[in-house]
Write a protein that holds these residues in place. Structure first.
Motif, short mmCIF file in Angstrom:
data_model
loop_
_atom_site.label_atom_id
_atom_site.label_comp_id
_atom_site.label_asym_id
_atom_site.label_seq_id
_atom_site.Cartn_x
_atom_site.Cartn_y
_atom_site.Cartn_z
N ALA A 137 13.53 -42.30 9.78
CA ALA A 137 14.48 -41.98 10.86
C ALA A 137 14.45 -43.08 11.93
N VAL A 138 13.24 -43.53 12.30
CA VAL A 138 13.12 -44.61 13.29
C VAL A 138 13.72 -45.89 12.72
N ALA A 139 13.52 -46.15 11.42
CA ALA A 139 14.11 -47.34 10.79
C ALA A 139 15.63 -47.29 10.86
N TYR A 180 0.81 -37.82 22.32
CA TYR A 180 1.78 -37.16 21.47
C TYR A 180 2.86 -38.13 20.99
N LEU A 181 3.16 -39.10 21.83
CA LEU A 181 4.26 -40.02 21.55
C LEU A 181 3.79 -41.29 20.84
N ARG A 182 2.48 -41.48 20.73
CA ARG A 182 1.95 -42.72 20.18
C ARG A 182 2.44 -43.02 18.77
N ASP A 186 4.11 -46.57 17.50
CA ASP A 186 3.58 -47.33 16.36
C ASP A 186 4.69 -47.69 15.38
N ALA A 187 5.58 -46.75 15.10
CA ALA A 187 6.69 -47.01 14.17
C ALA A 187 7.62 -48.08 14.74
N PHE A 194 6.30 -56.17 18.70
CA PHE A 194 5.91 -55.80 20.06
C PHE A 194 6.85 -56.39 21.11
N ASP A 195 7.15 -57.67 20.99
CA ASP A 195 7.97 -58.34 22.00
C ASP A 195 9.37 -57.75 22.06
#
Length: 314
Positions: A137-139, A180-182, A186-187, A194-195
């Protein structure tokens, strides 16, 4: 059934990478597919039920093709778990533009899931851990942002305590709910870097927030993901779904076997699946242990708990 195969042209380097350290990769395939694999040099013999033996041979052949360099244990596990892993350029497959060039559906249900997200404004994904519900979903959200199909990504979760208390933790509310949101962070880091994530936050193209922060808002031109939705109440679920605005797409993911709500409290995800099952424009994808893309033991753990739950219900 016994299958015999000789790899040609024979290469000691490829064979070593195929088998893994102390035949670790062969043992992984044996355990996952419940077959027996024996080999002498380039000669392999596979014993087991016809379909499983044939599947093991396909995995071995595919591994040999990429064994010019060492093969990771994770790669072997994914290839064993995935029906589509043998064909990485399958026609009609959804292509996602992220930092992960190898990202694609690795099971039939994942393929259906990606199609549902592409074709519907709201998609529900229900199933056990490790099936790729959130990550895919994040992808899709990152892909939509990269293509300018949406203006921002909003990721949210209910902050429900899973048998642990938050009150003693130091910091303000944002710091207390950060764990909870970590997984969502990460995804994002994995798919964007990161940048790029940092720059997206700076220009408000990315937002990660507890579900309570969604109340009263209208989310236009956004890709919105509600993760761990099994821990929403019916009221929270209705609140979230009615936030969706024009040009928005929403994905709701959850595992109804891991509800952390107080005993007797109905899950908003369970209720939403029942009420919205036939609503036009909403898609539902159900994952099973067969879609688990983690260590093979995870799928067997999921099955064991499911079987135990069914026995207790009788």
């Amino acid at each position: 059934m016994i299958l015999k195969h000789a790899f040609s042209p024979a290469s000691n380097t490829r064979l070593a990478h195929l088998c893994g350290p102390t035949d670790e990769h062969l043992r992984t395939i044996e355990t996952a597919l419940q077959v027996s694999i024996a080999h002498r040099s380039e000669q392999f013999k596979i014993e087991g039920p016809k379909a499983r033996a044939q599947r093991a041979l396909e995995v071995l052949q595919a591994l040999y093709e990429i064994a010019g360099r060492p093969v990771s244990q994770e790669k072997v596990q994914l290839m064993v778990a995935s029906e589509s892993a043998m064909d990485e350029d399958a026609e009609g497959a959804v292509v996602l533009h992220t930092r992960r060039a190898d990202l694609k559906a690795r099971s039939p249900n994942q393929s259906v899931y990606l199609d549902n997200i592409a074709q519907h404004d709201i998609t529900f994904a229900i199933g056990p851990a490790g099936t790729g519900k959130t990550y895919l979903a994040v992808a899709c959200a990152v892909d939509a942002l990269e293509r300018s199909a949406v203006q921002r990504i909003i990721l949210t979760r209910p902050a429900v305590e899973a048998g642990e208390k938050l009150g003693f933790l130091p910091g303000d509310l944002a710091q207390k709910v950060d764990p909870y949101l970590r997984p969502l962070y990460d995804a994002l880091y994995d798919l964007m870097g990161f940048d790029k994530v940092s720059r997206a936050f700076e220009r408000n193209a990315l937002e990660v927030a507890p579900l309570a922060f969604m109340r009263g808002r209208t989310l236009n031109n956004a890709f919105v993901i509600l993760d761990e939705a099994q821990n929403t109440t019916p009221e929270q679920m209705k609140m979230f779904l009615t936030r969706i605005g024009f040009g928005a797409k929403a994905v709701v993911t959850g595992d109804i076997s891991q509800i952390d709500l107080p005993k007797g409290q109905l899950s908003g995800l369970v209720e939403a699946e029942r009420i919205l099952k036939r609503v036009k424009g909403i898609a539902h994808t159900r994952f099973t242990s067969a879609d688990v893309m983690r260590h093979p033991l995870v799928a067997r753990i999921v099955d064991a708990y499911d079987n135990a739950r069914k026995s207790d219900a009788k």
